[in-house]
Design a protein around this motif. Sequence first.
Motif, PDB file in Angstrom:
ATOM      1  N   ASN A  28       1.237  -8.775 -13.004  1.00  0.00           N
ATOM      2  CA  ASN A  28       2.478  -8.256 -13.568  1.00  0.00           C
ATOM      3  C   ASN A  28       3.392  -9.407 -13.972  1.00  0.00           C
ATOM      4  O   ASN A  28       3.937 -10.107 -13.134  1.00  0.00           O
ATOM      5  CB  ASN A  28       3.156  -7.361 -12.533  1.00  0.00           C
ATOM      6  N   LYS A  29       3.607  -9.567 -15.266  1.00  0.00           N
ATOM      7  CA  LYS A  29       4.413 -10.673 -15.790  1.00  0.00           C
ATOM      8  C   LYS A  29       5.900 -10.543 -15.431  1.00  0.00           C
ATOM      9  O   LYS A  29       6.651 -11.491 -15.573  1.00  0.00           O
ATOM     10  CB  LYS A  29       4.265 -10.745 -17.308  1.00  0.00           C
ATOM     11  N   GLU A  30       6.336  -9.363 -14.978  1.00  0.00           N
ATOM     12  CA  GLU A  30       7.739  -9.193 -14.618  1.00  0.00           C
ATOM     13  C   GLU A  30       8.067  -9.890 -13.308  1.00  0.00           C
ATOM     14  O   GLU A  30       9.222 -10.222 -13.050  1.00  0.00           O
ATOM     15  CB  GLU A  30       8.085  -7.705 -14.535  1.00  0.00           C
ATOM     16  N   LEU A  31       7.079 -10.110 -12.474  1.00  0.00           N
ATOM     17  CA  LEU A  31       7.283 -10.839 -11.228  1.00  0.00           C
ATOM     18  C   LEU A  31       7.322 -12.330 -11.520  1.00  0.00           C
ATOM     19  O   LEU A  31       6.744 -12.798 -12.500  1.00  0.00           O
ATOM     20  CB  LEU A  31       6.152 -10.554 -10.239  1.00  0.00           C
ATOM     21  N   SER A  32       7.952 -13.083 -10.659  1.00  0.00           N
ATOM     22  CA  SER A  32       7.961 -14.536 -10.823  1.00  0.00           C
ATOM     23  C   SER A  32       6.542 -15.069 -10.642  1.00  0.00           C
ATOM     24  O   SER A  32       5.690 -14.420 -10.024  1.00  0.00           O
ATOM     25  CB  SER A  32       8.892 -15.185  -9.800  1.00  0.00           C
ATOM     26  N   LEU A  33       6.301 -16.246 -11.149  1.00  0.00           N
ATOM     27  CA  LEU A  33       4.989 -16.875 -10.993  1.00  0.00           C
ATOM     28  C   LEU A  33       4.639 -17.014  -9.520  1.00  0.00           C
ATOM     29  O   LEU A  33       3.519 -16.700  -9.109  1.00  0.00           O
ATOM     30  CB  LEU A  33       4.980 -18.248 -11.675  1.00  0.00           C
ATOM     31  N   GLU A  34       5.593 -17.437  -8.721  1.00  0.00           N
ATOM     32  CA  GLU A  34       5.344 -17.613  -7.291  1.00  0.00           C
ATOM     33  C   GLU A  34       4.952 -16.293  -6.631  1.00  0.00           C
ATOM     34  O   GLU A  34       4.056 -16.246  -5.792  1.00  0.00           O
ATOM     35  CB  GLU A  34       6.555 -18.233  -6.599  1.00  0.00           C
ATOM     36  N   ALA A  35       5.614 -15.212  -7.008  1.00  0.00           N
ATOM     37  CA  ALA A  35       5.298 -13.897  -6.435  1.00  0.00           C
ATOM     38  C   ALA A  35       3.908 -13.441  -6.876  1.00  0.00           C
ATOM     39  O   ALA A  35       3.148 -12.901  -6.068  1.00  0.00           O
ATOM     40  CB  ALA A  35       6.348 -12.871  -6.851  1.00  0.00           C
ATOM     41  N   ARG A  36       3.571 -13.654  -8.147  1.00  0.00           N
ATOM     42  CA  ARG A  36       2.236 -13.265  -8.630  1.00  0.00           C
ATOM     43  C   ARG A  36       1.151 -14.066  -7.914  1.00  0.00           C
ATOM     44  O   ARG A  36       0.118 -13.520  -7.524  1.00  0.00           O
ATOM     45  CB  ARG A  36       2.130 -13.470 -10.141  1.00  0.00           C
ATOM     46  N   VAL A  37       1.383 -15.360  -7.721  1.00  0.00           N
ATOM     47  CA  VAL A  37       0.407 -16.208  -7.023  1.00  0.00           C
ATOM     48  C   VAL A  37       0.258 -15.752  -5.576  1.00  0.00           C
ATOM     49  O   VAL A  37      -0.856 -15.615  -5.069  1.00  0.00           O
ATOM     50  CB  VAL A  37       0.816 -17.693  -7.112  1.00  0.00           C
ATOM     51  N   PHE A  38       1.393 -15.493  -4.916  1.00  0.00           N
ATOM     52  CA  PHE A  38       1.342 -15.035  -3.524  1.00  0.00           C
ATOM     53  C   PHE A  38       0.548 -13.734  -3.424  1.00  0.00           C
ATOM     54  O   PHE A  38      -0.326 -13.588  -2.558  1.00  0.00           O
ATOM     55  CB  PHE A  38       2.754 -14.840  -2.966  1.00  0.00           C
ATOM     56  N   GLU A  39       0.829 -12.775  -4.291  1.00  0.00           N
ATOM     57  CA  GLU A  39       0.145 -11.481  -4.272  1.00  0.00           C
ATOM     58  C   GLU A  39      -1.353 -11.647  -4.516  1.00  0.00           C
ATOM     59  O   GLU A  39      -2.165 -11.024  -3.831  1.00  0.00           O
ATOM     60  CB  GLU A  39       0.739 -10.537  -5.325  1.00  0.00           C
ATOM     61  N   ALA A  40      -1.721 -12.494  -5.468  1.00  0.00           N
ATOM     62  CA  ALA A  40      -3.137 -12.691  -5.785  1.00  0.00           C
ATOM     63  C   ALA A  40      -3.882 -13.339  -4.623  1.00  0.00           C
ATOM     64  O   ALA A  40      -4.987 -12.904  -4.262  1.00  0.00           O
ATOM     65  CB  ALA A  40      -3.286 -13.542  -7.042  1.00  0.00           C
ATOM     66  N   LEU A  41      -3.289 -14.377  -4.053  1.00  0.00           N
ATOM     67  CA  LEU A  41      -3.932 -15.044  -2.915  1.00  0.00           C
ATOM     68  C   LEU A  41      -4.026 -14.114  -1.709  1.00  0.00           C
ATOM     69  O   LEU A  41      -5.060 -14.082  -1.027  1.00  0.00           O
ATOM     70  CB  LEU A  41      -3.170 -16.315  -2.539  1.00  0.00           C
ATOM     71  N   ALA A  42      -2.978 -13.368  -1.456  1.00  0.00           N
ATOM     72  CA  ALA A  42      -2.999 -12.436  -0.328  1.00  0.00           C
ATOM     73  C   ALA A  42      -4.088 -11.390  -0.523  1.00  0.00           C
ATOM     74  O   ALA A  42      -4.857 -11.098   0.405  1.00  0.00           O
ATOM     75  CB  ALA A  42      -1.637 -11.759  -0.167  1.00  0.00           C
ATOM     76  N   ALA A  43      -4.200 -10.833  -1.725  1.00  0.00           N
ATOM     77  CA  ALA A  43      -5.223  -9.814  -1.991  1.00  0.00           C
ATOM     78  C   ALA A  43      -6.627 -10.386  -1.795  1.00  0.00           C
ATOM     79  O   ALA A  43      -7.483  -9.748  -1.176  1.00  0.00           O
ATOM     80  CB  ALA A  43      -5.057  -9.260  -3.403  1.00  0.00           C
ATOM     81  N   ALA A  44      -6.868 -11.593  -2.300  1.00  0.00           N
ATOM     82  CA  ALA A  44      -8.195 -12.209  -2.162  1.00  0.00           C
ATOM     83  C   ALA A  44      -8.518 -12.491  -0.697  1.00  0.00           C
ATOM     84  O   ALA A  44      -9.639 -12.227  -0.233  1.00  0.00           O
ATOM     85  CB  ALA A  44      -8.272 -13.495  -2.981  1.00  0.00           C
ATOM     86  N   LYS A  45      -7.557 -12.994   0.036  1.00  0.00           N
ATOM     87  CA  LYS A  45      -7.812 -13.340   1.439  1.00  0.00           C
ATOM     88  C   LYS A  45      -7.948 -12.093   2.311  1.00  0.00           C
ATOM     89  O   LYS A  45      -8.785 -12.052   3.221  1.00  0.00           O
ATOM     90  CB  LYS A  45      -6.719 -14.280   1.948  1.00  0.00           C
ATOM     91  N   ILE A  46      -7.160 -11.072   2.036  1.00  0.00           N
ATOM     92  CA  ILE A  46      -7.296  -9.827   2.791  1.00  0.00           C
ATOM     93  C   ILE A  46      -8.656  -9.208   2.527  1.00  0.00           C
ATOM     94  O   ILE A  46      -9.359  -8.788   3.447  1.00  0.00           O
ATOM     95  CB  ILE A  46      -6.147  -8.844   2.457  1.00  0.00           C
ATOM     96  N   TRP A  47      -9.052  -9.144   1.264  1.00  0.00           N
ATOM     97  CA  TRP A  47     -10.363  -8.586   0.934  1.00  0.00           C
ATOM     98  C   TRP A  47     -11.478  -9.392   1.604  1.00  0.00           C
ATOM     99  O   TRP A  47     -12.423  -8.832   2.159  1.00  0.00           O
ATOM    100  CB  TRP A  47     -10.577  -8.514  -0.572  1.00  0.00           C
ATOM    101  N   THR A  48     -11.356 -10.716   1.581  1.00  0.00           N
ATOM    102  CA  THR A  48     -12.364 -11.572   2.214  1.00  0.00           C
ATOM    103  C   THR A  48     -12.456 -11.278   3.703  1.00  0.00           C
ATOM    104  O   THR A  48     -13.553 -11.252   4.265  1.00  0.00           O
ATOM    105  CB  THR A  48     -12.046 -13.065   1.973  1.00  0.00           C
TER     106      THR A  48
END
Length: 176
Positions: A28-48
């Motif tokens: 989602n481009k409306e979120l800050s870059l830092e928020a998008r990165v945090f969300e993506a990393l969290a999703a990948a690590k939780i799934w892992t």
Amino acid sequence: MAQSGLTLDNILSGHRGTLKTAATHAQNKELSLEARVFEALAAAKIWTSRVAMHLNDDARRRYFKQLDRLHDTDEWAGEEFPVALDSYKGFIRFMLLTKSDSKPGLALSAKGNLVAVWQSGEDRLTIEFHPEGSADWLVSRKLEGLWERAAGNSTIARIPEVIAPYNPKVWLEQKL
């Protein structure tokens, strides 16, 4: 783990799981870059963590470390996206499918697709994992003194079969 539906068979067959909220926000481009990165990393690590029983601890730590490095936004230029969760899932599916303990280098495409690169001498295998379960692959191999290159797009499950003429063991069974 049967309750979550994330058995090895489901992982290898492309079961998508239920972490769509974080993955959707990460793009989602409306979120800050830092928020998008945090969300993506969290999703990948939780799934892992949900499939960790199928990965050895060294591989899991290595993937997390590489994901963290890839998401150092000080190194980003332009309109890049953090890792797409389904692309990351495709990479893990491939590693489990091939039962590979190899250590590919990881990169991100500008769209957030995970790109894995294996190199053995001058020979190289590159695979870009797309969120919908397909992948682009490129083989560059010197055989009998001549360079052979091949590229294609296929499902993740078919990659071992389509690259078989290039003896992928040189990459996938390599221990670095």
